[in-house]
Design an enzyme around this catalytic site. Structure first.
Site, short mmCIF file in Angstrom:
data_model
loop_
_atom_site.label_atom_id
_atom_site.label_comp_id
_atom_site.label_asym_id
_atom_site.label_seq_id
_atom_site.Cartn_x
_atom_site.Cartn_y
_atom_site.Cartn_z
N LYS A 14 0.83 -1.21 0.00
CA LYS A 14 0.00 0.00 0.00
C LYS A 14 0.86 1.26 0.00
CE LYS A 14 -2.16 -1.13 3.84
NZ LYS A 14 -1.46 -2.40 4.20
N ARG A 89 -9.89 0.38 8.76
CA ARG A 89 -9.43 -0.96 9.13
C ARG A 89 -10.47 -1.72 9.94
NH1 ARG A 89 -3.59 0.02 8.82
NH2 ARG A 89 -2.54 -1.90 9.37
N ARG A 128 11.91 -5.91 5.28
CA ARG A 128 11.86 -4.47 5.56
C ARG A 128 12.34 -4.18 6.98
NH1 ARG A 128 6.18 -1.44 5.30
NH2 ARG A 128 5.93 -2.56 7.25
N ARG A 134 11.08 -0.17 12.19
CA ARG A 134 9.72 -0.36 12.71
C ARG A 134 9.69 -1.54 13.65
NH1 ARG A 134 4.93 0.34 8.31
NH2 ARG A 134 3.93 -1.02 9.85
N ARG A 146 -0.51 -9.32 13.47
CA ARG A 146 -1.10 -8.29 12.59
C ARG A 146 -1.99 -8.94 11.53
NH1 ARG A 146 4.26 -5.37 10.86
NH2 ARG A 146 2.97 -4.15 9.45
P1 AP5 Z 1 4.72 -1.50 1.85
O1 AP5 Z 1 4.46 -0.74 0.62
O2 AP5 Z 1 5.30 -0.79 3.02
O3 AP5 Z 1 3.38 -2.28 2.29
P2 AP5 Z 1 2.17 -1.78 3.18
O4 AP5 Z 1 0.97 -2.51 2.67
O5 AP5 Z 1 2.12 -0.30 3.23
O6 AP5 Z 1 2.64 -2.42 4.56
P3 AP5 Z 1 2.61 -1.83 6.03
O7 AP5 Z 1 3.34 -2.81 6.90
O8 AP5 Z 1 3.11 -0.45 6.07
O9 AP5 Z 1 1.11 -1.95 6.30
P4 AP5 Z 1 0.38 -1.95 7.61
O10 AP5 Z 1 -1.02 -1.87 7.14
O11 AP5 Z 1 0.67 -3.05 8.56
O12 AP5 Z 1 1.02 -0.72 8.36
P5 AP5 Z 1 0.43 0.64 8.86
O13 AP5 Z 1 1.55 1.58 8.90
O14 AP5 Z 1 -0.81 0.99 8.13
O15 AP5 Z 1 5.61 -2.76 1.44
C1 AP5 Z 1 6.10 -3.65 2.40
C2 AP5 Z 1 7.49 -4.14 1.97
O16 AP5 Z 1 7.38 -4.86 0.73
C3 AP5 Z 1 8.47 -2.97 1.65
O17 AP5 Z 1 9.75 -3.33 2.08
C4 AP5 Z 1 8.41 -2.83 0.12
O18 AP5 Z 1 9.60 -2.33 -0.40
C5 AP5 Z 1 8.17 -4.27 -0.30
N1 AP5 Z 1 7.38 -4.35 -1.54
C6 AP5 Z 1 6.35 -3.54 -1.94
N2 AP5 Z 1 5.87 -3.93 -3.14
C7 AP5 Z 1 6.60 -5.04 -3.49
C8 AP5 Z 1 6.54 -5.91 -4.62
N3 AP5 Z 1 5.67 -5.73 -5.62
N4 AP5 Z 1 7.40 -6.95 -4.65
C9 AP5 Z 1 8.29 -7.16 -3.64
N5 AP5 Z 1 8.40 -6.34 -2.55
C10 AP5 Z 1 7.55 -5.31 -2.47
O19 AP5 Z 1 -0.03 0.26 10.35
C11 AP5 Z 1 0.88 -0.05 11.38
C12 AP5 Z 1 0.12 -0.17 12.70
O20 AP5 Z 1 -0.49 1.11 13.02
C13 AP5 Z 1 -1.05 -1.17 12.72
O21 AP5 Z 1 -0.61 -2.48 13.00
C14 AP5 Z 1 -1.93 -0.58 13.83
O22 AP5 Z 1 -1.42 -0.89 15.09
C15 AP5 Z 1 -1.78 0.92 13.61
N6 AP5 Z 1 -2.80 1.47 12.69
C16 AP5 Z 1 -2.57 2.05 11.47
N7 AP5 Z 1 -3.73 2.43 10.91
C17 AP5 Z 1 -4.70 2.10 11.79
C18 AP5 Z 1 -6.11 2.21 11.77
N8 AP5 Z 1 -6.76 2.74 10.71
N9 AP5 Z 1 -6.81 1.75 12.83
C19 AP5 Z 1 -6.19 1.22 13.90
N10 AP5 Z 1 -4.85 1.06 13.99
C20 AP5 Z 1 -4.12 1.50 12.95
#
Ligand code: AP5
Length: 194
Positions: A14, A89, A128, A134, A146
Site C-alpha cells: 500500500k 481498518r 523491511r 519499525r 497483525r
Molecule cells: P509497503 O508498501 O510498506 O506495504 P504496506 O501494505 O504499506 O505495509 P505496512 O506494513 O506499512 O502496512 P500496515 O497496514 O501493517 O502498516 P500501517 O503503517 O498501516 O511494502 C512492504 C514491503 O514490501 C516494503 O519493504 C516494500 O519495499 C516491499 N514491496 C512492496 N511492493 C513489493 C513488490 N511488488 N514486490 C516485492 N516487494 C515489495 O499500520 C501499522 C500499525 O499502526 C497497525 O498495525 C496498527 O497498530 C496501527 N494502525 C494504522 N492504521 C490504523 C487504523 N486505521 N486503525 C487502527 N490502527 C491502525
C-alpha cells in the site's frame, strides 16, 4: 473530488504504490500508520498511547484514529482528492469515513485491494524490518498477530465495500511497475465512469 481506498494486509504494498499514485494523480495521501508514527516520534500523549497497541500488532482504538482523520480533513480543506492507505481498518471506521465524507459532500469512489499470499507478506515484512526501524516488523510473532487482526477486524471492511459495489481486487504479486500499471488502469476506468 476523487477519493480512493488502497486496501490490503500488512506488507501488501500500500505504502509503495501510494507514493507513485500520489505523484501521478496528485491525491492527498492519508496513511493512518504514518500519522501514528509521527505522533510516536513527537512523543505526544496520543503517540505514547498508540505505541502500546502498535508494538503488539493490535489496532489503535477506533475513536483515536477517526479523530485523527477528522483533523487531517480540517487541515486539508482544498485537497483535490484523498488516497486512504491503511484506513479504514474496521467496519466502524468505514462507517465513520462515509459520514465524514458525506459532511464534506463527497464519497469513496473505489476501493482497490492488493491481493498477496501470506508467505510473501511475511518475507517482505521481515526483510523491511532489517532497515525500517519499525518495531512491528522485526518479530515474526507480531507480524502473524497483525495478520490475525487483519482477518478478524479488517477483512469485513472488504464486505462492506463489496455491498456498496466499490470493491476491486488487484493482483498484488509481481513487480512494483506491473502492480502500479494495474492500479492505474482500474483508477482510470473508474474516473471515466463519472
Ligand atoms: P509497503 O508498501 O510498506 O506495504 P504496506 O501494505 O504499506 O505495509 P505496512 O506494513 O506499512 O502496512 P500496515 O497496514 O501493517 O502498516 P500501517 O503503517 O498501516 O511494502 C512492504 C514491503 O514490501 C516494503 O519493504 C516494500 O519495499 C516491499 N514491496 C512492496 N511492493 C513489493 C513488490 N511488488 N514486490 C516485492 N516487494 C515489495 O499500520 C501499522 C500499525 O499502526 C497497525 O498495525 C496498527 O497498530 C496501527 N494502525 C494504522 N492504521 C490504523 C487504523 N486505521 N486503525 C487502527 N490502527 C491502525
Amino acid at each position: 473530488m476523487f477519493n480512493l481506498v488502497l486496501f490490503g494486509p500488512p506488507g501488501s504494498g500500500k505504502g509503495t504504490q501510494s507514493e507513485r499514485l500520489v505523484e501521478k494523480y496528485g491525491f492527498f495521501h492519508l496513511s493512518t500508520g504514518n500519522l501514528l508514527r509521527e505522533e510516536i516520534a513527537n512523543k505526544t500523549p496520543l503517540g505514547i498511547e498508540a505505541k502500546k497497541f502498535m508494538d503488539h500488532g493490535q489496532l489503535v482504538p477506533d475513536e483515536v484514529v477517526i479523530g485523527m482523520v477528522d483533523s487531517f480533513f480540517d487541515k486539508h480543506k482544498d485537497a483535490p482528492g484523498f488516497l486512504f492507505d491503511g484506513f479504514p481498518r474496521t467496519v466502524a471506521q468505514a462507517q465513520a469515513l462515509d459520514r465524514l465524507l458525506d459532511l464534506r459532500k463527497t464519497e469513496i469512489r473505489v476501493v482497490l485491494a492488493l491481493d498477496v499470499s501470506e508467505e510473501e507478506l511475511v518475507s517482505r515484512l521481515l526483510n523491511r524490518g532489517k532497515t525500517s526501524g519499525r518495531s512491528d516488523d522485526t518479530n515474526e510473532e507480531v507480524i502473524r498477530k497483525r495478520f490475525l487482526v487483519y482477518s478478524n477486524d479488517t477483512a469485513p471492511v472488504a464486505e462492506y465495500y463489496k455491498k456498496a459495489k466499490k470493491f476491486k481486487s488487484i493482483e498484488g504479486e509481481g513487480s512494483v511497475d506491473e502492480i502500479f500499471a494495474a492500479l492505474r488502469q482500474a483508477i482510470d476506468k473508474t474516473m471515466a465512469e463519472v
